[in-house]
Design an enzyme around this catalytic site. Sequence first.
Site, PDB file in Angstrom:
ATOM      1  N   GLY A 177      62.349  83.108  45.270  1.00  0.00           N
ATOM      2  CA  GLY A 177      61.341  83.951  44.651  1.00  0.00           C
ATOM      3  C   GLY A 177      60.725  84.954  45.616  1.00  0.00           C
ATOM      4  O   GLY A 177      61.425  85.659  46.339  1.00  0.00           O
ATOM      5  N   SER A 178      59.427  84.991  45.660  1.00  0.00           N
ATOM      6  CA  SER A 178      58.659  86.087  46.237  1.00  0.00           C
ATOM      7  C   SER A 178      58.832  86.263  47.737  1.00  0.00           C
ATOM      8  O   SER A 178      58.893  85.303  48.504  1.00  0.00           O
ATOM      9  CB  SER A 178      57.174  85.872  45.943  1.00  0.00           C
ATOM     10  OG  SER A 178      56.403  86.885  46.531  1.00  0.00           O
ATOM     11  N   CYS A 179      58.849  87.552  48.150  1.00  0.00           N
ATOM     12  CA  CYS A 179      58.837  87.911  49.579  1.00  0.00           C
ATOM     13  C   CYS A 179      57.497  87.583  50.232  1.00  0.00           C
ATOM     14  O   CYS A 179      57.390  87.565  51.465  1.00  0.00           O
ATOM     15  CB  CYS A 179      59.120  89.406  49.737  1.00  0.00           C
ATOM     16  SG  CYS A 179      60.733  89.934  49.117  1.00  0.00           S
ATOM     17  N   THR A 180      56.463  87.343  49.428  1.00  0.00           N
ATOM     18  CA  THR A 180      55.120  87.071  49.951  1.00  0.00           C
ATOM     19  C   THR A 180      55.011  85.679  50.552  1.00  0.00           C
ATOM     20  O   THR A 180      53.980  85.327  51.121  1.00  0.00           O
ATOM     21  CB  THR A 180      54.076  87.258  48.833  1.00  0.00           C
ATOM     22  OG1 THR A 180      54.308  88.508  48.194  1.00  0.00           O
ATOM     23  CG2 THR A 180      52.660  87.253  49.350  1.00  0.00           C
TER      24      THR A 180
END
Length: 599
Positions: free
Chosen positions: A74-77
């Site tokens: 999922g997210s790059c964060t």
Amino acid sequence: MSTTSVTSNNLQKMRLQGRSLVRGAASGKLLWADVGLSFWGGVDPLTGMIVDHHHPLMGECMAGRILAIPSGRGSCTGSGIILELLMRGYGPAALVFQHQEEILSLGVIVASRMFNLSIPVLLLSPNDFASLREWKTACVKNNIVSRADLTSSIEPELPAHEKNLPTVSLSSKDQDMLVGKHGPAAKSAFEILLKFAELQGASQFIDVSQAHIDACIYTGPSGVLFVQKLLDLGAKFTITTTLNSISIDRRRWQEMGMDPTVSAEAERLADAYMAMGACMSFTCAPYLRDKIPEMGENIGWAESNAVVYANSVLGARTQKYPDFLDVCIALTGRAPLSGCHVEENRKPSLVLQVPHIAEADDLFYPVAGYLIGQLSGPNIPLIIGLENAHPSVSDLKAFGAAFATTASAAMFHIRGVTPEASKGSMASYQLQLPQPIVLSKQDLLKTYKQLNTAKSGTIDLISLGSPHFSLSEFSTLTTLISALSPNAPSRAVIPVTITTSRQIYSQAMHAGYIKILEDFAATIVTDTCWCMLTEPVVPIGSKTIMTNSAKYAHYAPGLVNRSVVLGGLKECVDVAVGRIDVLMREVPEWLKLSEDVYG
């Protein structure tokens, strides 16, 4: 038990050797799962609790424990969340992976290089990783994980692939940055880039034409400290740089009742990146902007759905860059020649055949994308069966966002649809791949039910625009509203909130769509996106959200503690005006059909 009394066989069972991604030593209770985890939306950065309702470790706390997962997803964060956890003292004691993991590893690298905080990060073979399932505790030291503290008295041998590692070839410009000739900010940025390139085994760096920064999302004080350190060093971006959605609607946060403390910090973060030279784009869908990357163009994007769309649909070339590395790329204009920048690494490694269901509505694509992401993990898939389906840009956007939520791979191919997957080229290449995994309507139904966490009650809010609404989606939505029967209410009786960028909002205003939606009582929010919105935009006391986004259906239970109903756009309009009670039906009609039609 002394080291000398341990037999060779017992030692092998109690001690595993892998590749150290970040060196260090730690011990503690082991937390193991065979499913990847997105730290953004899946882990509470204030406590270390796992809040992903779709993950087997839901409800566990990782603080102080050895966390063993196949990879992130999922997210790059995720890199920002792991930094925040380490800064607050609620991070894991060590990370152990089965697949090369770069987003979470980068967060640890930034913590080490800029804040003198670090934990060991280790990569194991699939068999060794699976054997950890039975362990209760573990000790990690560099490239060794053991059941007991054997690492202090046994000097590990480096695996063959860690001996004589090739160095990254540096251009004269790279060397100048590394010694500070381009300023201290560029030096710090390039040092982080070089560590990342070494982790990947990249042979050299390449120029990139533009960057898209995801690190502008406010996840806590650590992200602000990171950018402030660079600003204090005189940081300036050297290439065209856009900003992802931020954590507030910057023009209306007070009117909307957003938290003033968080809003102030979110503004400070956005201002810092604009002071470095980023443009005020504030969108999670930079591929909807007027100037988009071309086929084969090397770029440095973060934001998982944007990366997947750029690689898969536009044919541009970017890795799934973690937060903070996106900033380093923007400061230097350089990126490692690795991942999807390399032609060979863009080829599919598995084939999935999906059913083309002629009667399906727009919900088919987010559901299929979510399922295919789960099955793909780190592998780039070739999807067959949709050659005659003619998915729209909106369909591919929804598919890519859902895929990016559950996969760690940075792209997909759809035969006969995406630009690098012509029927001819993929038909010949497919002969070299494993036999297709054939998906059925029952597989789609199971995925749909997994995403629908609401079982009863009423819909309290309809969420649209995850990722940001496009102009064509505004057109479709207003057409659906205009087509409502004269007997239907002219205004929504259930709140409808749409997120989009300022640029698309302006275009929609010019086209007359905003007036129609305002008359319909819909609320339109810019600058931010659903993965950042909380109360009171999500109504206080509400329990159930309806959305057409598989991405938001996945994240909402953990982010805002609401149950979710997933439906197509037309169904969302019908629910908004009270024409149907979506909770009364088991599944959409197209999922009840008895026959699958394959392309």
